[in-house]
Design a protein around this motif. Structure first.
Motif, PDB file in Angstrom:
ATOM      1  N   GLU A  98      -2.604-122.961 -77.855  1.00  0.00           N
ATOM      2  CA  GLU A  98      -1.796-122.058 -77.028  1.00  0.00           C
ATOM      3  C   GLU A  98      -0.844-122.900 -76.186  1.00  0.00           C
ATOM      4  O   GLU A  98      -1.233-123.436 -75.160  1.00  0.00           O
ATOM      5  N   GLU A  99       0.382-123.008 -76.653  1.00  0.00           N
ATOM      6  CA  GLU A  99       1.313-123.912 -75.987  1.00  0.00           C
ATOM      7  C   GLU A  99       1.725-123.420 -74.609  1.00  0.00           C
ATOM      8  O   GLU A  99       2.203-124.192 -73.792  1.00  0.00           O
ATOM      9  N   ARG A 100       1.550-122.130 -74.363  1.00  0.00           N
ATOM     10  CA  ARG A 100       2.004-121.583 -73.080  1.00  0.00           C
ATOM     11  C   ARG A 100       1.113-122.082 -71.943  1.00  0.00           C
ATOM     12  O   ARG A 100       1.596-122.402 -70.870  1.00  0.00           O
ATOM     13  N   ILE A 101      -0.191-122.160 -72.194  1.00  0.00           N
ATOM     14  CA  ILE A 101      -1.090-122.512 -71.098  1.00  0.00           C
ATOM     15  C   ILE A 101      -1.654-123.925 -71.212  1.00  0.00           C
ATOM     16  O   ILE A 101      -2.302-124.406 -70.302  1.00  0.00           O
ATOM     17  N   SER A 102      -1.415-124.594 -72.336  1.00  0.00           N
ATOM     18  CA  SER A 102      -1.995-125.932 -72.454  1.00  0.00           C
ATOM     19  C   SER A 102      -0.963-126.932 -72.953  1.00  0.00           C
ATOM     20  O   SER A 102       0.042-126.553 -73.564  1.00  0.00           O
ATOM     21  N   ALA A 114      -5.767-136.023 -74.803  1.00  0.00           N
ATOM     22  CA  ALA A 114      -6.355-135.099 -73.839  1.00  0.00           C
ATOM     23  C   ALA A 114      -5.505-133.837 -73.800  1.00  0.00           C
ATOM     24  O   ALA A 114      -4.347-133.849 -74.186  1.00  0.00           O
ATOM     25  N   VAL A 115      -6.135-132.748 -73.346  1.00  0.00           N
ATOM     26  CA  VAL A 115      -5.422-131.477 -73.201  1.00  0.00           C
ATOM     27  C   VAL A 115      -5.570-131.036 -71.757  1.00  0.00           C
ATOM     28  O   VAL A 115      -6.644-131.197 -71.162  1.00  0.00           O
ATOM     29  N   LYS A 122      -4.339-118.064 -63.733  1.00  0.00           N
ATOM     30  CA  LYS A 122      -5.786-117.840 -63.893  1.00  0.00           C
ATOM     31  C   LYS A 122      -6.120-117.662 -65.372  1.00  0.00           C
ATOM     32  O   LYS A 122      -5.405-116.995 -66.100  1.00  0.00           O
ATOM     33  N   LYS A 123      -7.198-118.279 -65.794  1.00  0.00           N
ATOM     34  CA  LYS A 123      -7.615-118.133 -67.181  1.00  0.00           C
ATOM     35  C   LYS A 123      -9.137-118.187 -67.273  1.00  0.00           C
ATOM     36  O   LYS A 123      -9.810-118.685 -66.346  1.00  0.00           O
ATOM     37  N   THR A 124      -9.679-117.665 -68.346  1.00  0.00           N
ATOM     38  CA  THR A 124     -11.132-117.705 -68.533  1.00  0.00           C
ATOM     39  C   THR A 124     -11.481-118.395 -69.835  1.00  0.00           C
ATOM     40  O   THR A 124     -12.640-118.699 -70.079  1.00  0.00           O
ATOM     41  N   HIS A 125     -10.458-118.676 -70.665  1.00  0.00           N
ATOM     42  CA  HIS A 125     -10.745-119.206 -71.993  1.00  0.00           C
ATOM     43  C   HIS A 125      -9.542-120.018 -72.473  1.00  0.00           C
ATOM     44  O   HIS A 125      -8.412-119.567 -72.356  1.00  0.00           O
ATOM     45  N   VAL A 126      -9.801-121.214 -72.948  1.00  0.00           N
ATOM     46  CA  VAL A 126      -8.722-121.974 -73.596  1.00  0.00           C
ATOM     47  C   VAL A 126      -9.255-122.591 -74.877  1.00  0.00           C
ATOM     48  O   VAL A 126     -10.459-122.844 -75.012  1.00  0.00           O
ATOM     49  N   GLU A 127      -8.325-122.846 -75.801  1.00  0.00           N
ATOM     50  CA  GLU A 127      -8.706-123.440 -77.084  1.00  0.00           C
ATOM     51  C   GLU A 127      -7.745-124.554 -77.445  1.00  0.00           C
ATOM     52  O   GLU A 127      -6.584-124.539 -77.026  1.00  0.00           O
TER      53      GLU A 127
END
Ligand SMILES: *[C@@H]1O[C@H](CO)[C@@H](O)[C@H](O)[C@H]1NC(C)=O
Ligand SMILES: *[C@@H]1O[C@H](CO)[C@@H](O)[C@H](O)[C@H]1NC(C)=O
Ligand SMILES: *[C@@H]1O[C@H](CO)[C@@H](O)[C@H](O)[C@H]1NC(C)=O
Ligand SMILES: *[C@@H]1O[C@H](CO)[C@@H](O)[C@H](O)[C@H]1NC(C)=O
Length: 591
Positions: A98-102, A114-115, A122-127
């Motif tokens: 997800e380029e928008r948040i990571s 590293a990411v 605010k987020k609850t999940h990243v991949e």
């Protein structure tokens, strides 16, 4: 700033919510290693977030999906490491889901290893996808740092371990205790910058630039203050990694006693090392240093400590009451290792006994080979070439007599010009020897220098094959000879202007530029004076010999006067020229 560095600075920025201007790239690698946001708060003990992967086995080149989830969080930082060496560097690289948040970051030498987040949203999940490298260890563990809020964060949350097929079972325990920040500052913590008020009076100081104030952002400072049988040493300088000094018997690295203040996760470790050669130092496990204090502020590393004059029980420590060259170096540090200083260390110009009478000295970052290069070029293109040209231009009628079969003016001209070519050729080689190749960071200076060198070689070759004096092609030769020479001299002056400002020469700025402008003015002024004089002389001769205008080669009284005038001007010119030359040579060698 390179993109990953910029991104990482932004990452730290988000963690800290303070201006990021003070976090240039050096700290990046350290946070990469500790995974610790720079923070005055301690990390939370028990993690609430979990890391999961979609495979338990991997082969080199495999893509593994890594997810981080849990209660709402703002920031994160994910790495993979060798499960048997969790303190080691990041392993493998990531690809974004997800380029928008990571975003991808580079830790240590591995690109995209590293990411992290891109904003505080605010987020609850990243991949993200982890790509197994070809040299992957047998077991890899994922680690994450999660920031819920400014004060609430978890460091190095242990994630799942994945293994290569047929790997023996993991031997070391996988659970790790998150590093904690020091809850209290060390007892000996410096509260302000060092000052130079006692330099040369009560303490021996080395400062670079000379006389700088150790509180300022560009000042390297080292002082020794003797107190009975011990010496208090203070060292400070702008660095993100380490600053160090060494006592040496010579001006080369090797067989030196070194003292290093290394920034490791925002703490300074003071170490000693015996440098056995031009290889990275091996830090001593024990050193005889006492009263260690340090401070990290405003981009400055500061440390002070005390040691006895003599430390016979510690191998590698030199006695302080002897004469040494003193080196002052700085560079990057990561994971407790220091990297080679990327600029020249400062070396004192002479050997000093720091326990003798206090002095306040500077030093030089300029290597001897480059100093010689500059000196020879100054002699060639400031003095020999200038005098040689004036002699050829104005002294043909003055010195027409023959000496060893040629006119004197020609002998002088040829000797000076061949000297110029010889000096240039020798000087030209020195930077190549020093750099071991082409110098990429010297701007246009080396390109212009090569052009000047080529012209300087071409000129005598062409002169060797010149047509006889009255041949029709002689005019063409004269013209080409003159224009090649003039081009070479103009380019040489430009090259000198550029070269003077290169850091390896370290001439005082803008003094060097003004002095060089002064020299050019002096030279052009004398040239114009002689031109005007020649012009007037021709007129005068024309008036005297109304009938025979072609009289220029014969000696009249007017010409005799003119010759004396020219000789006086030449003498004055040479004196001025040599004065400029000596000024520059003295500045280059910091006499
Ligand atoms: C795990 O994710 C990677 C990357 O998307 C994919 O190539 C792989 O097939 C997945 N494995 C499983 C077991 O789903
Ligand atoms: C310089 O530092 C010394 C202690 O290291 C202190 O006694 C002195 O007052 C300081 N001088 C100035 C001008 O700050
Ligand atoms: C130096 O040593 C003497 C006696 O050994 C002691 O009285 C004096 O206080 C010491 N000086 C300092 C500045 O520590
Ligand atoms: C260095 O200075 C100290 C103090 O003046 C003196 O005792 C010592 O002999 C000197 N060392 C050398 C090698 O000159």
């Amino acid at each position: 700033m390179e993109p990953p560095v910029l991104a990482f600075t932004l990452w730290i920025f988000a963690f800290l919510s303070v201006p990021a201007a003070g976090y240039p790239n050096g700290k990046v690698r350290e946070a990469c290693s500790s995974m610790m946001p720079r923070h005055e708060h301690s990390p939370q003990p028990s993690p609430e977030h979990t890391i999961s992967v979609n495979e338990t086995e991997f082969r080199p080149g495999d893509h593994i999906k890594v997810s981080l989830s849990g209660p709402v969080f703002e920031g994160f930082f994910i790495q993979a490491r060798n499960a048997e060496n969790l303190a080691g560097p990041a392993v493998g690289s990531f690809m974004l889901a997800e380029e928008r948040i990571s975003q991808l970051l580079t830790c240590g030498l591995v690109k995209n290893s590293a990411v992290s987040h891109t904003s505080k949203s605010k987020k609850t999940h990243v991949e993200a996808y982890w790509i197994a490298p070809t040299d992957a260890p047998e077991h890899v563990q994922f680690l994450a740092t999660v920031v819920e809020k400014y004060k609430i964060f978890w460091v190095k949350i242990p994630g799942p371990v994945i293994s290569q097929p047929n790997a023996p079972p993991l031997t070391t325990p996988t659970s790790i205790t998150p590093e904690t920040l020091p809850t209290s500052q060390p007892v000996f913590h410096l509260t302000k910058s060092f000052n130079a008020s006692g330099c040369g009076i009560t303490k021996f100081c080395i400062r670079n630039p000379p006389k700088c104030d150790p509180g300022t952002a560009y000042c390297f400072f080292l002082s020794f203050k003797q107190n009975n049988h011990s010496v208090l040493i203070e060292m400070s300088g702008p660095s993100e990694g380490y600053i160090a000094f060494a006592l040496s018997h010579d001006q080369w690295m090797g067989d030196d006693d070194a003292y290093l203040c290394i920034n490791e996760d925002h703490r300074i470790n003071v170490n000693t090392a015996y440098l056995s050669g031009r290889i990275p130092p091996v830090l001593d496990s024990e050193n005889g240093l006492e009263d260690i204090s340090w401070r990290l502020a405003d981009g400055l590393v500061q440390c002070s400590f005390r040691r006895n004059l003599r430390l016979p029980s510690y191998k590698g420590r030199f006695n302080l009451d002897a004469n040494y060259y003193i080196f002052l170096a700085d560079g990057e540090a990561s994971e407790g290792l220091i990297h080679k200083h990327h600029r020249q260390p400062l070396i004192t110009n002479g050997m000093y006994n720091v326990t003798d009478s206090p002095k306040d000295v500077g030093g030089s970052r300029s290597p001897l080979l480059l100093k010689l290069h500059a000196s020879l070029m100054f002699v060639a293109w400031m003095t020999t070439v200038s005098i040689g040209v004036i002699v050829a231009r104005f002294f043909k009628p003055v010195w027409p007599h023959s000496l060893f079969g040629k006119e004197i003016w020609f002998q002088v001209h040829r000797m000076l010009m061949l000297t110029t070519v010889l000096l240039t050729s020798v000087a030209f080689i020195l930077p190549f020897i020093y750099r071991g190749g082409w110098s990429k960071w010297a701007g246009f200076h080396p390109y212009l220098g090569c052009t000047v060198m080529a012209l300087a070689i071409f000129q005598p070759l062409m002169a060797g094959f010149r047509p006889p004096p009255h041949a029709p092609r002689r005019q063409v030769f004269n013209w080409v000879h003159w224009s090649t020479g003039t081009t070479a001299r103009i380019l040489a002056v430009v090259t000198m202007f550029l070269g003077m400002d290169l850091p390896a020469l370290n001439l005082p700025d803008p003094w060097d530029t003004y002095t060089m402008i002064g020299f050019v003015a002096w030279h052009v002024g004398i040239d114009i004076l002689l031109e005007i004089h020649s012009y007037c002389l021709i007129r005068k001769v024309e008036v005297i010999d109304e009938d025979r205008i072609q009289i220029l080669q014969s000696l009249t009284s007017a010409e005799a006067e003119g010759h004396t005038f020219k000789e006086i001007v030449l003498t004055i010119y040479i004196c001025g020229n040599i004065a400029f030359l000596i000024t520059f040579l003295a500045a280059i060698h910091q006499l």
